[in-house]
Design a protein around this motif. Structure first.
Motif, PDB file in Angstrom:
ATOM      1  N   ASP A   1      -3.783   5.595   3.307  1.00 34.04           N
ATOM      2  CA  ASP A   1      -4.139   5.284   4.692  1.00 34.04           C
ATOM      3  C   ASP A   1      -3.001   5.448   5.681  1.00 34.04           C
ATOM      4  O   ASP A   1      -3.153   5.150   6.859  1.00 34.04           O
TER       5      ASP A   1
ATOM      6  N   THR B   1      -4.441  11.958   4.979  1.00 34.77           N
ATOM      7  CA  THR B   1      -5.109  10.662   5.123  1.00 34.77           C
ATOM      8  C   THR B   1      -6.457  10.863   5.800  1.00 34.77           C
ATOM      9  O   THR B   1      -6.769  11.956   6.265  1.00 34.77           O
TER      10      THR B   1
ATOM     11  N   GLY C   1      -7.514   6.199   8.371  1.00 34.79           N
ATOM     12  CA  GLY C   1      -6.091   6.330   8.110  1.00 34.79           C
ATOM     13  C   GLY C   1      -5.316   6.496   9.400  1.00 34.79           C
ATOM     14  O   GLY C   1      -5.890   6.698  10.471  1.00 34.79           O
TER      15      GLY C   1
ATOM     16  N   ASP D   1      -6.790   9.245  -3.217  1.00 29.89           N
ATOM     17  CA  ASP D   1      -7.768   8.295  -2.706  1.00 29.89           C
ATOM     18  C   ASP D   1      -7.066   7.119  -2.035  1.00 29.89           C
ATOM     19  O   ASP D   1      -6.024   6.646  -2.501  1.00 29.89           O
ATOM     20  N   ASP D   2      -7.636   6.646  -0.936  1.00 25.79           N
ATOM     21  CA  ASP D   2      -7.162   5.436  -0.257  1.00 25.79           C
ATOM     22  C   ASP D   2      -5.726   5.547   0.249  1.00 25.79           C
ATOM     23  O   ASP D   2      -5.008   4.541   0.317  1.00 25.79           O
TER      24      ASP D   2
ATOM     25  N   GLU E   1     -12.908   8.464   5.061  1.00 25.80           N
ATOM     26  CA  GLU E   1     -12.126   7.233   5.055  1.00 25.80           C
ATOM     27  C   GLU E   1     -11.267   7.156   6.322  1.00 25.80           C
ATOM     28  O   GLU E   1     -11.145   8.115   7.066  1.00 25.80           O
TER      29      GLU E   1
ATOM     30  N   GLY F   1       0.826  -1.209   0.000  1.00 29.68           N
ATOM     31  CA  GLY F   1       0.000   0.000   0.000  1.00 29.68           C
ATOM     32  C   GLY F   1       0.851   1.245   0.000  1.00 29.68           C
ATOM     33  O   GLY F   1       2.057   1.220   0.268  1.00 29.68           O
TER      34      GLY F   1
END
Length: 470
Positions: A336, A357, A364, A333-334, A362, A267
């Protein structure tokens, strides 16, 4: 959410109390006075319900009121000021060199992000946008302004240059937005910002948006905003329940290994350091360790910075090593995990770094690496930022480091054909001190280099004597 009383004088608040607007009930975009073209585009893009900062500010902004908006970074401020600006410009046409609306931002990355976010709605309304930033062809920007642009998104320095060249006149600007107003003040742009506000239409609408609205902005508020409506939504990164904060106490010589293992995780990860030199040095080390890393700082050309961000967003690059140039205006996006390899020295810097984040609801994590001697100062900074982190002592290779960050051993296969350079065995300084100043070379490493040079000189002199003897 909105507080019913007023902003006080604690960190992140205005220097003088300003009445806050009353709490608003959540509304749908369809309930607001937005053009049909904008509503249709929102639907096409899957944007159905306004975020709190948008629900709070849009009705006042659409009515032409001056607005002072504070919302956590990633909370949707761009559409909060962008949609009413575009709606109020609908049907109007700008003369050459004379834009009708101006959005002023501190960095090139934020300027491009704002432009990209608003372009679909501007296109739907047939409004022309021009992006005016340094590091790009000024000739093309002059041409875009000459052709006519209703909305200009600009950084202060390049806009100042274009005004000086008489390529842009601001007298017809009816709506002016300052995004990340506090950072522009912090970066020394205040004189250029006031110069701009002195030139726009004196009866025009002004909107100031930022994650923090503190004393740095107070001068602008008092001088340029008329009876502003103030909205404060999600003011602190510490209040975001989907964001975890960790302080990892590391042993000095183990810092590079800890950082490398975090970077090798599965990631994406964003690493913050203080200096351009340290960013480049760590990036070379990571790539030599087999980690797909890239550097982002103000020393890179704008095409380089744009390409690096694109590669980070599409996954070609999994680790972005950056200075504070990436602390605002970067939306991925995404994403984390954010890691402060060099701890920030200001609570606002922490808030904005952390805000990369846990965006738009979302989750993070934010990790800060500190040495034992930095714990007290970091605790003070965290308290000022309204954050209670989890503090853990870690070493490279430990399961606890992997549990918190996903760290793992890198492949060790160099990406650019260079093997990993050996690290000094007794380095107990922050990354910012590794080769980032003249003084940094005066430690043991500097003495070793001087000793090596002296040995080489002695050997050369000995060889010369031998040659003369032959």
């Amino acid at each position: 959410m909105n507080h019913p009383d007023r902003l006080g004088t604690s960190h992140g608040d205005l220097a003088r109390p300003v009445p806050l607007a009353p709490t608003v009930s959540p509304v749908a975009f369809a309930d607001m006075e937005l053009p049909a073209e904008v509503l249709r585009t929102l639907t096409e893009r899957g944007v159905r319900e306004p975020f709190p900062i948008q629900a709070a500010t849009l009705p006042n902004a659409l009515a032409g009121r001056d607005v002072l908006g504070r919302g956590r970074t990633g909370s949707g401020k761009t559409l909060a000021f962008g949609l009413p600006l575009l709606a109020r410009m609908a049907g109007r046409r700008a003369e050459p060199k004379q834009p009708l609306a101006l959005i002023l931002v501190p960095t090139r990355e934020l300027a491009q992000q704002v432009t990209d976010a608003l372009a679909p709605y501007a296109d739907a309304l047939r409004l022309r946008m021009a992006t005016v930033v340094g590091g790009m062809s000024i000739g093309r920007q002059v041409a875009a302004l000459r052709d006519g642009a209703e909305v200009v998104v600009a950084t202060p320095g390049r806009l100042h240059d274009l005004i000086e060249r008489r390529a842009c006149r601001l007298g017809r600007v009816q709506i002016t937005v300052l995004d990340e107003a506090d950072q522009m003040c912090d970066m020394g742009f205040l004189p250029q910002v006031t110069e701009v506000l002195d030139q726009v239409h004196h009866d025009g609408q002004r909107m100031l948006f930022s994650a923090t609205l503190d004393r740095d902005v107070d001068q602008l508020v008092r001088r340029y905003l008329h009876d502003p409506v103030v909205h404060s939504v999600d003011p602190s990164a510490g209040a975001v329940t989907t964001m975890d904060h960790h302080v990892l106490v590391v042993h000095g010589p183990d810092r590079y290994a800890v950082t490398t293992e975090i970077a090798a995780r599965d990631g994406r990860v964003l690493l913050f350091l203080d200096t351009k030199h340290a960013v480049d040095q760590l990036t070379r080390h990571l790539r030599a360790s087999g980690v797909h890393a890239a550097a982002l700082h103000s020393g890179k050309s704008q095409p380089q910075r744009t390409r690096t961000l694109a590669q980070f967003k599409n996954g070609q690059v999994t680790v972005l090593v950056a200075t504070n140039v990436a602390a605002r205006g970067l939306h991925v996006d995404d994403l984390d995990l954010v890691v402060n390899v060099d701890p920030p020295t200001d609570p606002k810097d922490y808030v904005h770094r952390a805000g990369r984040t846990a965006r738009a609801g979302e989750s993070g994590s934010v990790v800060t690496l500190v040495l034992s001697g930095q714990r007290r100062e970091m605790s003070r900074l965290m308290a000022e930022a309204g954050i209670e982190p989890t503090i853990t002592k870690v070493r490279s290779g430990e399961a606890e480091l992997s549990r918190i960050t996903g760290a793992k051993a890198p492949s060790g296969t160099p990406l650019d054909g260079e093997s990993v350079a050996p690290r000094p065995k007794n380095t107990n300084t922050p990354f910012r001190g590794l080769g980032s100043s003249k003084d940094a070379s005066r430690g043991t490493g500097g003495k070793s280099r001087k000793a090596s040079e002296a040995r080489k000189l002695a050997e050369a002199r000995k060889a010369a004597r031998v040659r003369r003897g032959n």
